[in-house]
Every structure is written in structure tokens, then in C-alpha cells.
Design an enzyme around this catalytic site. Structure first.
Site, short mmCIF file in Angstrom:
data_model
loop_
_atom_site.label_atom_id
_atom_site.label_comp_id
_atom_site.label_asym_id
_atom_site.label_seq_id
_atom_site.Cartn_x
_atom_site.Cartn_y
_atom_site.Cartn_z
N LYS A 10 0.85 -1.31 0.00
CA LYS A 10 0.00 -0.04 0.02
C LYS A 10 0.73 1.36 -0.06
O LYS A 10 0.33 2.43 -0.57
CB LYS A 10 -1.03 0.23 1.27
N CYS A 42 -14.40 -0.49 16.02
CA CYS A 42 -13.55 -1.25 15.60
C CYS A 42 -12.62 -1.88 16.68
O CYS A 42 -12.10 -3.03 16.65
CB CYS A 42 -12.72 -0.69 14.48
N MET A 43 -12.60 -1.17 17.83
CA MET A 43 -11.96 -1.89 18.93
C MET A 43 -12.15 -1.74 20.24
O MET A 43 -11.47 -1.88 21.31
CB MET A 43 -10.30 -1.66 18.66
N MET A 53 -10.63 -7.53 14.08
CA MET A 53 -11.95 -7.25 14.42
C MET A 53 -12.69 -8.35 14.40
O MET A 53 -13.96 -8.28 14.92
CB MET A 53 -12.29 -6.64 12.73
N GLY A 79 -7.27 -1.56 13.25
CA GLY A 79 -7.28 -1.42 12.00
C GLY A 79 -6.93 0.07 11.85
O GLY A 79 -6.74 0.18 10.22
N GLN A 80 -7.15 1.31 12.40
CA GLN A 80 -6.98 2.43 12.08
C GLN A 80 -5.65 2.85 12.63
O GLN A 80 -5.16 2.47 13.75
CB GLN A 80 -7.84 3.39 12.42
S1 SF4 Z 1 1.03 1.11 8.35
FE1 SF4 Z 1 -0.12 -0.80 7.67
S2 SF4 Z 1 -0.98 -0.12 5.48
FE2 SF4 Z 1 0.57 1.44 6.09
S3 SF4 Z 1 2.90 0.34 5.03
FE3 SF4 Z 1 2.50 -0.28 7.34
S4 SF4 Z 1 1.34 -2.22 7.13
FE4 SF4 Z 1 1.00 -0.99 5.21
#
Ligand code: SF4
Lengths: 80, 834
Positions: B91, B187-188, B377, B414-415
Site C-alpha cells: 500500500k 473497531c476496537m 476485528m 485497524g486504524q
Molecule cells: S501502516 Fe499498514 S498499510 Fe501502512 S505500510 Fe504499514 S502495514 Fe502497510
């Protein structure tokens, strides 16, 4: 010109196989290896092509995972 | 530099940095200068480098950002950030592209005659402030709400909680509003509730470095290979080093890329994780594999209230008042309780073969193995989410595998700032900063003192949690909602009800965001926001690491930070004495307000084992883990650690430093608070001390709670389980990643993943359109039969990123009665070929 580098994690038994497979890819160069890992540099016209090549490598048998290290994309930004 | 030599230089830089990341020479104890860290290329290439944090997941990878002229032209994993040691996931290729989508919001919009029209900031801010004043004066503070996120920077979350909880200066009832929630509730929140109930202190005790020390990884419903890839690579690296001994156990309801790499994969029927965790505890107890000394010194056994409902009725009318109650029990009673979770019973209930269950139990319980459990999650979005989190703590507590390098329960997020902003700042409706709660008088007093406002202004009654907040819009009780940095009108479960309410009820909705979304679509005012490196910020990741970044590029058009937006609205809220709300709560110097906000916020954390690093340290370092403890009482405000200081290790600093960054909390070898506690309590044996758990005599709770069914299970009419989640390419509701053409092209639309056998029975082929229906509605998706993830027979999986086909129109808004977190992972659906 987009230049990126990645680290690829492999099963030790598949190191030769993965290295052979990588060598068949255009624009990808293995620049080092250590402890069942390869460092590669990818040079393409666009980020999309680099990401596609990375995904292709990830799907090779014997590749466990792969992460990005550097990503230079100045031509892409300047041309946009 | 000529093009050719520049290209060669870039290539050689890329190569040398990759080699250095690969062999791990980046793990230096002190940060390199940025230019050097970036590959020594700053001068030669004319790039200016600065540090930042990835904008996507909760791993919180450090990123070095290279700017040329006014644009970002290069990124690189930050080798001096311990969280990712120079790596980013794929990403990372698209990180900076999220800034440059064609439809960035660049001007405020106001709805006029049913249409959003461009307006000036002046108009938009005046309108918002006047609505606040009108509603607060007529209806009181309970009629307004704010919904933010774990993507708020820490500064923004702090400014937001202060804003909402100080509205008593304007409202007719004289108290502030606690109707503030982060989307982190979805989410958590279950992890939060469980940490608080077990240890009386939120957040994991360990560090990502546990991965390099552990030999047994237990993943509960967490597809780390795709959702937390950099951490997964660290697991892979540990496995590579000792592939015979190191084991990866994956427990889940669908076969994923993570399962492909697992040594042992346990596919279980939804909801039966509760029973499996109890079986593991039973195995440990029956085979005398528990750590007797550890549990005697550090644990207390309790029984939880049962049959606690599902929050399906408005106001939680189906939840018993004492749902959160825990009652004392003895170890023998606990032993008898878990004894009913036999191998036979749990195998039958969960569908996991006995030998697999036993093999997993053997690995987890083996006293010689170091075990880390990870989850996200799958556990948290669960109508018994708090319980299932606690059931995993039970396993670690019984075996004493906790708070030690390589051992611990580790809830991932997740965030990027679910921990930093939602949890540490306390942007939940019941919370205040540093684990404090509005219902506690002492906590309100401390808050009022730091905020320099009368304590009576802080409302002692917790506000509405997320699901009830949106229900209150439907019930006409909330008249104003300000949404920041999130997209609830795509992400709420049982979405049809809440979208309809937003459109039909008398509610004024403000949305601050960077792109048009399904939430801006229902807004009365849309404010264009600055994002990521267009503003100064700080995030806190899942290993308690706070990471600061500077503003690196300008936001487009008239986009502004959320902090500025809140300041400006508060400036327009006039009080009776001629002052404004901003004079009282945002009385900061315009040149230095980030530092002032940070230091004010930090004062909540000092001396209580939550200590945050000073602003100047955060600016300089590439992430700092809290507690960041100072040796002396003068600085940390409460405790003198001088007598234990020399005995405590400082893995991210040097011996002799005045500050220690605590990598393993509660462990006297690493945590000055634990060392001091043991010094003051010589009767407390061992090296671990849960010093925050004062209410339980400094012991953690081992909780006996049973398997209870999900809120909605498959039946004759709706015979399949529906599970929702993410895909690798898209993040959350796709607001950012769908603006990256490459990612949009790679995965343009959501599909429904079917089990191949189910597809065959139903006569469905890949690409066929299928209608998925629940009691709450229907949505049509193309089928994917041999996708990356293969759901178990009888289950389907649909991601929620696609704004054109929103799976949340059919999900259920049942929630955990303790954490109030909705269950996005389980409801009953039927499948029809269209
Ligand atoms: S924070 Fe998550 S999305 Fe961003 S580089 Fe690291 S693993 Fe990948």
C-alpha cells in the site's frame, strides 16, 4: 521512470526457484540476498506497473511475503 | 544532474537501502539524521526528506517522505522507526497518491434548496455556529453529537473532546455534551473494555518486538498477511530463522492468504471462538500446565454475568442492567466451569477436528513455548467481543505468558490512531483522557483543573455510544451531528435505517472530509479538510508508539485542518459575558498551538503509568512508546524512581538516560512503575505486577464466561452466515484508496466470496450476479467463487469498501452489551442468483 526497491521473504527450499523466476521478469533486478530474503529493484514507467510486478512476485511459489522499501516516482508526479 | 546519472543514482540508492533493510542493519539505537536515513540522497537529488506515519492501517509504519518543489515525489520505509524497521507494505506504493484524487474537496459546501452549493468559509462557519447555539439553547447538550475516528490526529481528537465536553458554557442545561464517539467504537471498543476489566488499564502490554522473541503465533480471525502485512513479514522472518520450531496457528472462519502460510489452520463455525478459548483454558488447567505461582500472585478469578442480550432494542432495552457485573469465584470453581468445554463438545460445536484443537492447545500450553496471540476485528466486532478478548487474556494469565518479551495477548488495530486518538485521548462517550471516565468525580475534577473550567460544566452522565447515537437521530433526539474524518453513512450496520433518518429527520449534519462520500451526500454543510502531511499531526499505533509529523505540503484550494475548523466554530459561539467559547477552551498562541495542545494533553498522562513524551522529543524521534517515564518526581509529577532506575532496561534508549520508554509494561525489568511497585510491596513475588489494577488488589481478572449464541444465526429462510471486512487494495470505505486509479482498477467493485461447494449447489458461477438478502434488505453483488479468501461452507464474505453496493444495508446493528461494539461478522442471509 519509477524506481522502487523491495524485500522478498522466501521458503529456503525455493530460493533458487524464486530467483530464477524473478530473473525472467523485465525491469526487476535482484540486488542482494540474505537469510532466505532477496532485495530487488524494480524500474518501470508507472507505479502501477511496479505494483503489478510486485504482486506477480508475491504469487510465485515459495514467496512468503514481500514488502516495499523505497519508492521514487518524481517523473510520474511532474508529468501529472 | 543528467537524467542518466540521476536514474543510476536513484537505483543505487534504492538498492542499498533495500539491502540494508533486508539484513537488518537499520536497527540502530539512535536515529540517523534524516538525510542519511533516506539514503544519503537529499543533497544529490534535491529532495527534502521528513518523517511521517503511514495514513492507512494501525501497524503505524514510519515513512520518510521526499518532497521536490511543492509535491511528494518519493517515500521510503523509515529505518529508524522500530515499528516497521524500514519496511512498508505494498500500500506504500500509493500512500501519497491519496492526496491527489481529482475530486478533492476544496471549498465549503452548503445545502441550498436540496443541493450542495459552494460557499465561503465565513458563511459555512457562521451557519454551523448559529445552529449549535440555537440547538444548545433550545434542546440542551444532549441534542448535539460528534462522530470522529481513529484517523483523527491526536491533536484533533483532543480539541474535539474538549469542544464537546465544554459545550455547557452555551447550552441551556449548563453541562457539556458527552455525545462524542470515534468510529473506533466499531473497531476496537471490545479490546478496550476487556483491557479495562482485566487490567484496569487500556492497551496491549507488549511490543511488536514480541514477534522476534516468540516461537508460537496464534492468530484469531486476523488475516495479517493482507491487513497488517509488515507485521506478518516480521512473523515470516522469525519463522524463516527457525522454521522447524516456530509455529503459526491460524484460527478463522475463512481460508485466507494468512492461512496459506500457517502450520496449523483451525476453521471454526462463527461465534464458537468463545468455546474454543474455553477449551484451551480447560486443557491448560486439566493438564496442570498453568503457572501456579503466577496465578496466585497476579490473578483473581471471577464469573461474568450471563445472558446479557444483544442491544437490538433501542436504548439497549434488551440488555440486563448488570450485564457488566463480575462476581468472585475460586480457582476450583473456575476449573469446574471450564471442565465442561471438553474436546468432544468443542469439536462438535465448532466444527474443528479434535486433533487440530488438541495440537493447538498443546502448542499454546507448552511451558517452554513463547506465545503471542494476535486479533483484530474478528474478536472485536462480536456481540460477545469483550468476553472473547478476556478469554484470550485468560490463556495468557493462566500460563503466565504475558508482559514478557515474546509472550502476550496483542490486539491489533485497524486504524492508524485508534490507540492514540480514540483510546488515549478518550474520545468515547464515557471517557476522558488517560483512561479516565466522565462518571468518576475525581476524574472530572482533574479534567476541569487541566482545562481550567468549573467542574460542574463536565457532564457526569456518559453520552450515547455509536449505535444509540445514530438511533437517537432516527428517534428525533439528536438535532446536530458533526462528522469528522470518517464515513458513517456507509459504515454503520443496518445502514438503511440510519441513512433514511439522516435524510428525513430534523437533523443538521456537518461533514468534514477530503473527498465526497456517502456521508457528505446526506450533509447540510461539507467542510473541505487537509489530510495527512498537509498538516502537522501525531498518531498512536497498536504498540503504544506515538509518532509525530510536520506539515510537509500545502492542502489544495481552501481545504483546512479540522482543528482550525473547530477553533473557528468555537470563536463564533458567544457567551453571555462577551467572551467566546474559544477564549475559554482554545486560548492558545496561533504560532505554537500544536505544542501547547500537546503539553496540556500530556499533563493528563504523567505519573500514572500512561506518561507521554514531551512535544520536542516527539518532534525529534521517529516514534516514542509510552509510558515514557522520567526518573524524578519533579518531571513526572508523582513518583520518584531513582532507587529502581538502574535496574530497569531501556531497549529504545541508553542506560543512564533520564527517560525510559517502556516496551513491556507491568514487567519490573522494563517498567519503572512495576519495579517501584515491587520495591514497595516486597510480599508480591516475581517480576510482573499489574500495578494499575488497584480495584482488584493489583491482580488481573481471569473471567469465566460461557459460549452464547450470536444475535442472529442462519435459519430456514436465511441459511447462510454473512461476514464483512476489507480487501488488501482498499482501506475502510474506500474514500482514499478508490481515488488511486491503480487500486480502483485492480479492485473496482466489491464481490461476494462464496464457498465453491455452496456455489455449485446453488448453480452459481464466478461473475454471476447474486442477490444477498437479510431481514434488513437486499444488495446485488457479482459472485467470486475461487477468490483469495474462501469462506467456510455455509458462509459468505463481502467487503465494505464499495460505495455503490453497500453491504451494510444488510448487516445487523446488534452489539456487545459491554463494549457496545457492533457485530459486522455475523448475521443471517440468503443467496439468490439474479
Ligand atoms: S501502516 Fe499498514 S498499510 Fe501502512 S505500510 Fe504499514 S502495514 Fe502497510
Amino acid at each position: 521512470m519509477v524506481i522502487s526497491s523491495l524485500v522478498i521473504y522466501c521458503h529456503s527450499e525455493f530460493l533458487d526457484y524464486v530467483s530464477e523466476q524473478i530473473k525472467t521478469l523485465p525491469c526487476v533486478e535482484i540486488v542482494g540476498s540474505h537469510n532466505s530474503k532477496f532485495a530487488v529493484v524494480i524500474e518501470t514507467e508507472t507505479t502501477e506497473q511496479s505494483a503489478e510486478l510486485a504482486e506477480e512476485i508475491r504469487l510465485f511459489t515459495g514467496v512468503l511475503s514481500l514488502e516495499l522499501v523505497t519508492h521514487f516516482f518524481e517523473d510520474e508526479v511532474q508529468n501529472s | 544532474m543528467e537524467n542518466f546519472s540521476r536514474r543510476n543514482f536513484l537505483k543505487s540508492t534504492a538498492a542499498s537501502v533495500a539491502i540494508s533493510s533486508m539484513i537488518g542493519c537499520e536497527q540502530k539505537k539512535t536515529a540517523e539524521p534524516l538525510k542519511q536515513a533516506a539514503g544519503g540522497s537529499s543533497d544529490q537529488l534535491g529532495l527534502e526528506w521528513d518523517k511521517a506515519v503511514c495514513r492507512f492501517c494501525g501497524t503505524g509504519c514510519g515513512v520518510l517522505v521526499g518532497r521536490k518543489d511543492s509535491k511528494i515525489v518519493a517515500t521510503k520505509g523509515d529505518p529508524d522507526c522500530y515499528s516497521n524497521k524500514g519496511l512498508n507494505c505494498i500500500k506504500g506504493y500509493f500512500l501519497s497518491k491519496i492526496l491527489y484524487g481529482e475530486d478533492r474537496l476544496t471549498k465549503p459546501l452548503i445545502r441550498k434548496n436540496g443541493k450542495l452549493e459552494e460557499a465561503t468559509w465565513e458563511e459555512a462557519l457562521d451557519l454551523i455556529a448559529s445552529k449549535y447555539v440555537e440547538i444548545l439553547k433550545n434542546d440542551g447538550s444532549n441534542a448535539v453529537a460528534m462522530f470522529g475516528s481513529g484517523q483523527w490526529t491526536i491533536f484533533e481528537g483532543y480539541a474535539a473532546t474538549k469542544f464537546m465536553r465544554s459545550l455547557g458554557f452555551v447550552s441551556k442545561d449548563g453541562v457539556g455534551s458527552n455525545n462524542i464517539e470515534p468510529n473506533a467504537r466499531m473497531c476496537m471498543a471490545s479490546a478496550v473494555a476487556a483491557f479495562m476489566r482485566t487490567f484496569q488499564s487500556d492497551e496491549p502490554m507488549g511490543s511488536y518486538e514480541d514477534i522476534e522473541h516468540a516461537d508460537t503465533f496464534v492468530l484469531w480471525g486476523a488475516n495479517m498477511a493482507e491487513m497488517h502485512p509488515v507485521l506478518f513479514s516480521r512473523i515470516v522472518d522469525t519463522k524463516i530463522k527457525d522454521k522447524i520450531h516456530v509455529k503459526l496457528v491460524d484460527l478463522g472462519t475463512q481460508f485466507t492468504r494468512t492461512s496459506e502460510e500457517a502450520d496449523l489452520y483451525l476453521q471454526f463455525k462463527p461465534q464458537t471462538d468463545l468455546a474454543i478459548a474455553n477449551y484451551f483454558a480447560n486443557y491448560i488447567v486439566q493438564n496442570n500446565l498453568y503457572d501456579k505461582d503466577f496465578i496466585e500472585t497476579n490473578t483473581v478469578f471471577k464469573r461474568g454475568q450471563t445472558n446479557i442480550g444483544y442491544g437490538l432494542k433501542d436504548g439497549g432495552a434488551d440488555i440486563p442492567k448488570d450485564a457488566e457485573a463480575m462476581f468472585p469465584m475460586t480457582f476450583d470453581e473456575y476449573k469446574a466451569f471450564v471442565s465442561t468445554y471438553t474436546l468432544e463438545y468443542v469439536s462438535e460445536l465448532s466444527g474443528v477436528p479434535k486433533e487440530k484443537l488438541e495440537e493447538a492447545a498443546r502448542l499454546i500450553a507448552d511451558p517452554k513455548r513463547k506465545v503471542v496471540s494476535f486479533w483484530t476485528m474478528g474478536f472485536n466486532q462480536h456481540t460477545r467481543g469483550t468476553w472473547v478478548n478476556q478469554l484470550v487474556y485468560n490463556i495468557h494469565l493462566l500460563t503466565g505468558k504475558i508482559s514478557k518479551p515474546g509472550n502476550g495477548p496483542f490486539s491489533l488495530t485497524g486504524q492508524p490512531s485508534a490507540c492514540g486518538t480514540a483510546r488515549e485521548v478518550g474520545t468515547f462517550s464515557h471517557r476522558l483522557p488517560a483512561d479516565m471516565v466522565v462518571a468518576n468525580e475525581e476524574h472530572r475534577k482533574k479534567t476541569a483543573e487541566i482545562w481550567k473550567i468549573p467542574v460542574e460544566k463536565i457532564n457526569p452522565k456518559p453520552g450515547l455510544h455509536t449505535v444509540e447515537m445514530f438511533r437517537a437521530i432516527d428517534n428525533g433526539k439528536i438535532k446536530l451531528l458533526w462528522v469528522q474524518v470518517t464515513n458513517p453513512f456507509q459504515s454503520m450496520p443496518n445502514l438503511n435505517r440510519y441513512r433514511k433518518a439522516a435524510q428525513e429527520k430534523d437533523v443538521f449534519i456537518v461533514v468534514s472530509d477530503v473527498y465526497p462520500t456517502r456521508s457528505t451526500e446526506v450533509a447540510d454543510v461539507v467542510l473541505p479538510s487537509a489530510m495527512w502531511t498537509e498538516k502537522e499531526g501525531a498518531y498512536g499505533n497498536a504498540e503504544r508508539r506515538t509518532q509525530h509529523w510536520n506539515k510537509i505540503v500545502e492542502p489544495p484550494g481552501e481545504a483546512k485542518t479540522e482543528i482550525w475548523q473547530m477553533f473557528e466554530v468555537a470563536k463564533r459561539m458567544k457567551l453571555d459575558d462577551g467572551k467566546t467559547l474559544a477564549d475559554l477552551i482554545y486560548n492558545y498562541n496561533p504560532e505554537t498551538y500544536y505544542k501547547e495542545i500537546w503539553e496540556e494533553y500530556r499533563s493528563f498522562s504523567l505519573g500514572i503509568g500512561k506518561d507521554l513524551a514531551p512535544y520536542d522529543v516527539l518532534k525529534e524521534k521517529h516514534g516514542v512508546v509510552w509510558p515514557y517515564v522520567h526518573k524524578t518526581k519533579e518531571i513526572n509529577t508523582k513518583v520518584d524512581f531513582t532507587e529502581v532506575w538502574e535496574n530497569v532496561e531501556n531497549p529504545e534508549g541508553k542506560k543512564g538516560d533520564d527517560f525510559i520508554s517502556v516496551k513491556w509494561r507491568y514487567n519490573a525489568k522494563y517498567d519503572p512503575y512495576a519495579a517501584k511497585f515491587l520495591k514497595d510491596h516486597p510480599e508480591h513475588k516475581g517480576e510482573i505486577a499489574f500495578y494499575k489494577a488497584k480495584g482488584n488488589d493489583y491482580k488481573a481478572v481471569v473471567l469465566a464466561v460461557p459460549y452464547e449464541a450470536a444475535a442472529e444465526e442462519p435459519n430456514n429462510e436465511f441459511p447462510f452466515w454473512l461476514c464483512t471486512g476489507r480487501v488488501l487494495e482498499h482501506w475502510h470505505t474506500g474514500t482514499m484508496t478508490m481515488r488511486v486509479p491503480e487500486l480502483r482498477r485492480a479492485v473496482p467493485r466489491a464481490v461476494v466470496n462464496l464457498n465453491p461447494e455452496d456455489a455449485k449447489t446453488l448453480g452459481i458461477k464466478g461473475g454471476d450476479l447474486v442477490k444477498i438478502s437479510s431481514k434488513r434488505g437486499s444488495v446485488v453483488f457479482p459472485a467470486d467463487v475461487n477468490g483469495r479468501s474462501i469462506p467456510a461452507k455455509g458462509s459468505v464474505f463481502i467487503p465494505f469498501f464499495d460505495e455503490t453496493r453497500m453491504v451494510n444495508e444488510i448487516t445487523i446493528d446488534a452489539y456487545c452489551p459491554i463494549s457496545k461494539e457492533p457485530d459486522y461478522k455475523k448475521c443471517a442471509v440468503k443467496i439468490e442468483k439474479v
